[in-house]
Scaffold this active site. Structure first.
Site, PDB file in Angstrom:
ATOM      1  N   HIS A  78       0.812  -1.218   0.000  1.00 48.91           N
ATOM      2  CA  HIS A  78       0.000   0.000   0.000  1.00 48.91           C
ATOM      3  C   HIS A  78       0.850   1.276   0.000  1.00 48.91           C
ATOM      4  CE1 HIS A  78       0.422  -0.138   4.524  1.00 48.91           C
ATOM      5  NE2 HIS A  78       0.382   1.174   4.383  1.00 48.91           N
ATOM      6  N   ASP A 123       0.153  -7.601   1.529  1.00 56.15           N
ATOM      7  CA  ASP A 123       0.643  -6.233   1.636  1.00 56.15           C
ATOM      8  C   ASP A 123       2.173  -6.211   1.681  1.00 56.15           C
ATOM      9  OD1 ASP A 123       0.653  -3.513   1.819  1.00 56.15           O
ATOM     10  OD2 ASP A 123      -0.134  -3.399   3.855  1.00 56.15           O
ATOM     11  N   GLY A 211       3.251   6.437   9.101  1.00 56.47           N
ATOM     12  CA  GLY A 211       4.619   6.677   8.686  1.00 56.47           C
ATOM     13  C   GLY A 211       5.531   5.486   8.898  1.00 56.47           C
ATOM     14  N   ASP A 212       5.062   4.478   9.634  1.00 58.25           N
ATOM     15  CA  ASP A 212       5.843   3.262   9.862  1.00 58.25           C
ATOM     16  C   ASP A 212       5.514   2.162   8.861  1.00 58.25           C
ATOM     17  OD1 ASP A 212       7.258   4.237  12.092  1.00 58.25           O
ATOM     18  OD2 ASP A 212       5.588   3.770  13.421  1.00 58.25           O
ATOM     19  N   SER A 213       4.474   2.351   8.051  1.00 58.09           N
ATOM     20  CA  SER A 213       4.083   1.344   7.071  1.00 58.09           C
ATOM     21  C   SER A 213       5.289   0.862   6.265  1.00 58.09           C
ATOM     22  CB  SER A 213       3.062   1.922   6.085  1.00 58.09           C
ATOM     23  OG  SER A 213       1.765   1.863   6.587  1.00 58.09           O
TER      24      SER A 213
END
Length: 266
Positions: A78, A123, A211-213
């Site tokens: 994503h 993902d 922001g850690d994705s």
């Protein structure tokens, strides 16, 4: 699709925190989740030491990642917009301080998003860089043997739900949450076998955030080496009691990731 609750993927638009529904792509504006927010606090994080996690990568679209090979970053599907040539992403590595003059910055050349990704499960994605990075890589789990216990998470994302991105790399530890318990929180939104959950179910307070994705969730293997078991994917808010973080289960896709990396030639 995850339509029974407002599930938040953990990517962030550049210069802003993007709290978003499941269909969010990086840089897409969305209304913030109207649900209750925890009191502002570091989401269980403490500063990482320089060199502690040398394979950590910060991506310019507002995501994290890990060096799978010296020239390929493993991140979340994503975080990217499909597959193909792409020179628009900058990977920052080699530092815990993103403003450090020692930071190594390399642009992307190609992106490979997980085949069949549609916003639920699968993902993962690979980003090939223009040149190899002279840093250690993080091996991935290819069995479920390490899908339990206590995991380490790290990233430059928000230190509190709705907060700003961080200059310095933060780290924390979270315990495994079994599929049945996690489904009690997320119902059909969870894809068992493709996703793994972790967090403090009763108290919250420690979690990845926007922001850690794409960053890794990892632990030590039997030889004492770090091994990646998850990829930061989504959750209900950040560090909320009753809602653990949801991560891509790396072992499920290990063979696909290896094949994809080979196809990129990195």
């Amino acid at each position: 699709m995850r339509n029974h609750l407002k599930a938040l993927q953990r990517c962030a638009a550049v210069g802003a925190v993007a709290l978003a529904a499941v269909s969010l792509q990086p840089g897409t504006a969305q209304a913030q989740d109207p649900g209750p927010h925890p009191a502002p606090s570091v989401v269980g994080g403490t500063p990482a030491a320089q060199g502690e996690f040398p394979w950590m990568v910060r991506l310019s679209m507002g995501c994290g990642g890990a060096l799978y090979t010296p020239q390929i970053v493993l991140t979340a599907a994503h975080c990217v917009d499909g597959s193909g040539p792409n020179t628009s992403i900058t990977a920052t590595t080699g530092v815990v301080d993103l403003d450090s003059s020692q930071a190594v910055k390399v642009n992307s050349t190609q992106v490979l998003q997980a085949p069949g990704y549609n916003g639920k499960g699968k993902d993962w994605a690979l980003i090939k860089l223009a040149k190899p990075i002279d840093q250690p890589t993080l091996k991935i789990a290819d069995t479920t043997a390490y899908n339990d216990g206590t995991f380490t998470i790290a990233g430059w994302g928000a230190a509190a739900e709705g907060g700003g991105q961080q200059r310095y790399l933060l780290k924390a530890t979270v315990p495994f949450v079994d599929d049945q318990t996690c489904q009690g929180a997320y119902g059909d939104s969870l894809t068992p076998g493709e996703e793994i959950c972790a967090g403090f179910l009763d108290t919250g307070g420690v979690d990845t955030c926007q922001g850690d994705s794409g960053g890794p969730m990892f632990r030590k293997d039997d030889s004492g080496a770090w091994i990646q078991v998850g990829i930061v994917s989504w959750g209900q808010g950040c560090a909320r009691p009753g809602y653990p973080g949801v991560y891509t289960e790396v072992s499920t896709f290990a063979a696909d990731i290896r094949a994809a990396a080979a196809s990129l030639g990195g």
